[in-house]
Design a protein around this motif. Sequence first.
Motif, PDB file in Angstrom:
ATOM      1  N   LEU A  91       0.842  -1.188   0.000  1.00 58.89           N
ATOM      2  CA  LEU A  91       0.000   0.000   0.000  1.00 58.89           C
ATOM      3  C   LEU A  91       0.878   1.239   0.000  1.00 58.89           C
ATOM      4  CD1 LEU A  91      -2.961   1.102   0.425  1.00 58.89           C
ATOM      5  CD2 LEU A  91      -2.472   1.012   2.878  1.00 58.89           C
ATOM      6  N   ALA A  92       0.593   2.177  -0.905  1.00 54.42           N
ATOM      7  CA  ALA A  92       1.284   3.463  -0.937  1.00 54.42           C
ATOM      8  C   ALA A  92       0.290   4.552  -0.589  1.00 54.42           C
ATOM      9  CB  ALA A  92       1.891   3.719  -2.309  1.00 54.42           C
ATOM     10  N   SER A  93       0.586   5.332   0.441  1.00 54.17           N
ATOM     11  CA  SER A  93      -0.329   6.365   0.928  1.00 54.17           C
ATOM     12  C   SER A  93       0.265   7.737   0.663  1.00 54.17           C
ATOM     13  CB  SER A  93      -0.575   6.170   2.424  1.00 54.17           C
ATOM     14  OG  SER A  93      -1.460   7.132   2.919  1.00 54.17           O
ATOM     15  N   VAL A  94      -0.456   8.567  -0.080  1.00 52.44           N
ATOM     16  CA  VAL A  94       0.038   9.910  -0.402  1.00 52.44           C
ATOM     17  C   VAL A  94      -0.570  10.906   0.580  1.00 52.44           C
ATOM     18  CG1 VAL A  94       0.381   9.277  -2.796  1.00 52.44           C
ATOM     19  CG2 VAL A  94      -1.770  10.348  -2.134  1.00 52.44           C
ATOM     20  N   GLY A  95       0.260  11.839   1.027  1.00 50.78           N
ATOM     21  CA  GLY A  95      -0.187  12.775   2.052  1.00 50.78           C
ATOM     22  C   GLY A  95      -0.525  12.065   3.344  1.00 50.78           C
ATOM     23  N   LEU A 151       1.585  -1.573  -6.174  1.00 52.60           N
ATOM     24  CA  LEU A 151       1.025  -1.132  -4.899  1.00 52.60           C
ATOM     25  C   LEU A 151      -0.365  -0.541  -5.109  1.00 52.60           C
ATOM     26  CD1 LEU A 151       4.132   0.742  -3.423  1.00 52.60           C
ATOM     27  CD2 LEU A 151       3.514  -1.664  -3.150  1.00 52.60           C
ATOM     28  N   ALA A 152      -1.203  -0.649  -4.096  1.00 62.17           N
ATOM     29  CA  ALA A 152      -2.482   0.049  -4.097  1.00 62.17           C
ATOM     30  C   ALA A 152      -2.242   1.497  -3.697  1.00 62.17           C
ATOM     31  CB  ALA A 152      -3.456  -0.619  -3.135  1.00 62.17           C
ATOM     32  N   LEU A 153      -2.983   2.406  -4.295  1.00 60.98           N
ATOM     33  CA  LEU A 153      -2.850   3.842  -4.024  1.00 60.98           C
ATOM     34  C   LEU A 153      -3.905   4.263  -3.005  1.00 60.98           C
ATOM     35  CD1 LEU A 153      -1.761   6.713  -4.726  1.00 60.98           C
ATOM     36  CD2 LEU A 153      -3.468   6.765  -6.563  1.00 60.98           C
ATOM     37  N   MET A 154      -3.500   4.973  -1.964  1.00 55.58           N
ATOM     38  CA  MET A 154      -4.440   5.401  -0.934  1.00 55.58           C
ATOM     39  C   MET A 154      -4.182   6.852  -0.536  1.00 55.58           C
ATOM     40  SD  MET A 154      -5.296   3.761   2.847  1.00 55.58           S
ATOM     41  CE  MET A 154      -3.917   4.454   3.769  1.00 55.58           C
ATOM     42  N   CYS A 155      -5.256   7.554  -0.163  1.00 58.90           N
ATOM     43  CA  CYS A 155      -5.117   8.844   0.509  1.00 58.90           C
ATOM     44  C   CYS A 155      -6.135   8.894   1.628  1.00 58.90           C
ATOM     45  CB  CYS A 155      -5.299  10.014  -0.460  1.00 58.90           C
ATOM     46  SG  CYS A 155      -6.992  10.296  -1.016  1.00 58.90           S
ATOM     47  N   TYR A 171      -0.526   6.823 -12.119  1.00 58.77           N
ATOM     48  CA  TYR A 171      -0.604   5.509 -11.467  1.00 58.77           C
ATOM     49  C   TYR A 171      -1.261   4.505 -12.409  1.00 58.77           C
ATOM     50  CZ  TYR A 171      -2.364   1.964  -8.162  1.00 58.77           C
ATOM     51  OH  TYR A 171      -2.677   0.797  -7.512  1.00 58.77           O
ATOM     52  N   ASP A 172      -0.590   3.368 -12.633  1.00 57.14           N
ATOM     53  CA  ASP A 172      -1.103   2.337 -13.533  1.00 57.14           C
ATOM     54  C   ASP A 172      -1.567   1.085 -12.798  1.00 57.14           C
ATOM     55  OD1 ASP A 172      -0.676   3.781 -15.901  1.00 57.14           O
ATOM     56  OD2 ASP A 172       1.439   3.214 -15.927  1.00 57.14           O
ATOM     57  N   GLY A 173      -1.636   1.163 -11.486  1.00 56.37           N
ATOM     58  CA  GLY A 173      -2.023  -0.007 -10.703  1.00 56.37           C
ATOM     59  C   GLY A 173      -3.522  -0.237 -10.694  1.00 56.37           C
ATOM     60  N   PRO A 174      -3.954  -1.338 -10.054  1.00 52.95           N
ATOM     61  CA  PRO A 174      -5.342  -1.769 -10.152  1.00 52.95           C
ATOM     62  C   PRO A 174      -6.279  -1.313  -9.042  1.00 52.95           C
ATOM     63  CG  PRO A 174      -4.034  -3.517  -9.201  1.00 52.95           C
ATOM     64  CD  PRO A 174      -3.085  -2.382  -9.460  1.00 52.95           C
ATOM     65  N   ALA A 175      -5.767  -0.767  -7.925  1.00 52.99           N
ATOM     66  CA  ALA A 175      -6.638  -0.543  -6.770  1.00 52.99           C
ATOM     67  C   ALA A 175      -6.363   0.810  -6.130  1.00 52.99           C
ATOM     68  CB  ALA A 175      -6.445  -1.647  -5.733  1.00 52.99           C
ATOM     69  N   MET A 176      -7.435   1.455  -5.684  1.00 49.18           N
ATOM     70  CA  MET A 176      -7.324   2.774  -5.066  1.00 49.18           C
ATOM     71  C   MET A 176      -8.272   2.846  -3.865  1.00 49.18           C
ATOM     72  SD  MET A 176      -7.629   6.522  -6.913  1.00 49.18           S
ATOM     73  CE  MET A 176      -9.325   6.324  -7.474  1.00 49.18           C
ATOM     74  N   ILE A 177      -7.840   3.573  -2.837  1.00 47.12           N
ATOM     75  CA  ILE A 177      -8.629   3.742  -1.614  1.00 47.12           C
ATOM     76  C   ILE A 177      -8.636   5.225  -1.258  1.00 47.12           C
ATOM     77  CG2 ILE A 177      -8.837   3.151   0.835  1.00 47.12           C
ATOM     78  CD1 ILE A 177      -7.133   0.629   0.183  1.00 47.12           C
ATOM     79  N   ILE A 178      -9.825   5.781  -1.065  1.00 44.81           N
ATOM     80  CA  ILE A 178      -9.951   7.183  -0.674  1.00 44.81           C
ATOM     81  C   ILE A 178     -10.722   7.259   0.637  1.00 44.81           C
ATOM     82  CG2 ILE A 178     -10.819   9.469  -1.288  1.00 44.81           C
ATOM     83  CD1 ILE A 178     -10.616   8.689  -4.209  1.00 44.81           C
ATOM     84  N   ILE A 179     -10.100   7.854   1.642  1.00 39.68           N
ATOM     85  CA  ILE A 179     -10.713   8.001   2.963  1.00 39.68           C
ATOM     86  C   ILE A 179     -10.923   9.483   3.228  1.00 39.68           C
ATOM     87  CG2 ILE A 179     -10.481   7.525   5.433  1.00 39.68           C
ATOM     88  CD1 ILE A 179      -8.464   5.329   4.676  1.00 39.68           C
ATOM     89  N   GLY A 180     -12.124   9.836   3.644  1.00 37.84           N
ATOM     90  CA  GLY A 180     -12.377  11.236   3.926  1.00 37.84           C
ATOM     91  C   GLY A 180     -13.771  11.454   4.465  1.00 37.84           C
ATOM     92  N   SER A 181     -14.154  12.700   4.482  1.00 37.19           N
ATOM     93  CA  SER A 181     -15.439  13.081   5.061  1.00 37.19           C
ATOM     94  C   SER A 181     -16.516  13.155   3.989  1.00 37.19           C
ATOM     95  CB  SER A 181     -15.315  14.431   5.761  1.00 37.19           C
ATOM     96  OG  SER A 181     -16.567  14.861   6.255  1.00 37.19           O
ATOM     97  N   ILE A 182     -17.734  12.803   4.377  1.00 35.72           N
ATOM     98  CA  ILE A 182     -18.895  13.019   3.524  1.00 35.72           C
ATOM     99  C   ILE A 182     -19.735  14.176   4.068  1.00 35.72           C
ATOM    100  CG2 ILE A 182     -19.001  10.687   2.593  1.00 35.72           C
ATOM    101  CD1 ILE A 182     -21.049   9.994   4.734  1.00 35.72           C
TER     102      ILE A 182
END
Length: 233
Positions: A91-95, A151-155, A171-182
């Motif tokens: 997992l790679a987490s940006v910011g 790696l999966a991309l996450m923020c 990013y050319d990978g297959p999976a992404m995760i975004i965590i934040g407020s709604i």
Amino acid sequence: MGGDERTSGEQEKEEADQGNISEAVSFREKVVALYEKGDASHVLHLMAAATFTPEDRRTTAWDPLLLWVRPGRCCIEAIADHVREGRCGGLASVGCGTGLLEWLVCALTGISVSGYEVNAAWWASRYSPPRFIPLAFVEPDAPPPAVPPSLALMCCYFNNGDAFRKYVDSYDGPAMIIIGSIDKNRHTDPRPLDYAHVHPWTLTHTHPISDTDLIGFYVRDQLKQDVVRRLRM
């Protein structure tokens, strides 16, 4: 006029504020001590027991500089499951900030993690919060590095949608995760559902952290996923 001219009410407020500051520091010290012991499960329990009132952070034990969200064990497992289902090697987490969330994922699930941040001078200063994972630093005005497709991309609570789009575009990978407020009253950019209709991404499912915080799980459209996987072979 010499002496202390504050009213008793002002004195009480100042003493209360000092007590709350000490409480926040104590909470941070407890987390760091548990981190040094490798006791991630206890960190989750400590986080769950802390209180966090956004309207007045001074009155709470929670330390938002460590992590904006308070994930439960189910959230950590959901992140790890998405990485595995995407056949990613980590997992790679940006910011990523302090990297506390990323360390919890690694410590509790065995998923390898890496983190990207800006402003290396700040993170090296005595004013910065503790770091729980090694950080790769990015120059603010430079193009973001391409996150490896393995790696999966996450923020998590990212605050610059334009910068995040540059990471996604490279990013050319297959999976992404975004965590934040709604909650529109809390700033996060991107928000967890922002890529629900953005080609080539498909929102597969979501996982709530709280009434206002959400995890959005994405995969690249199947055709491009297959191409990327064949290139890895």
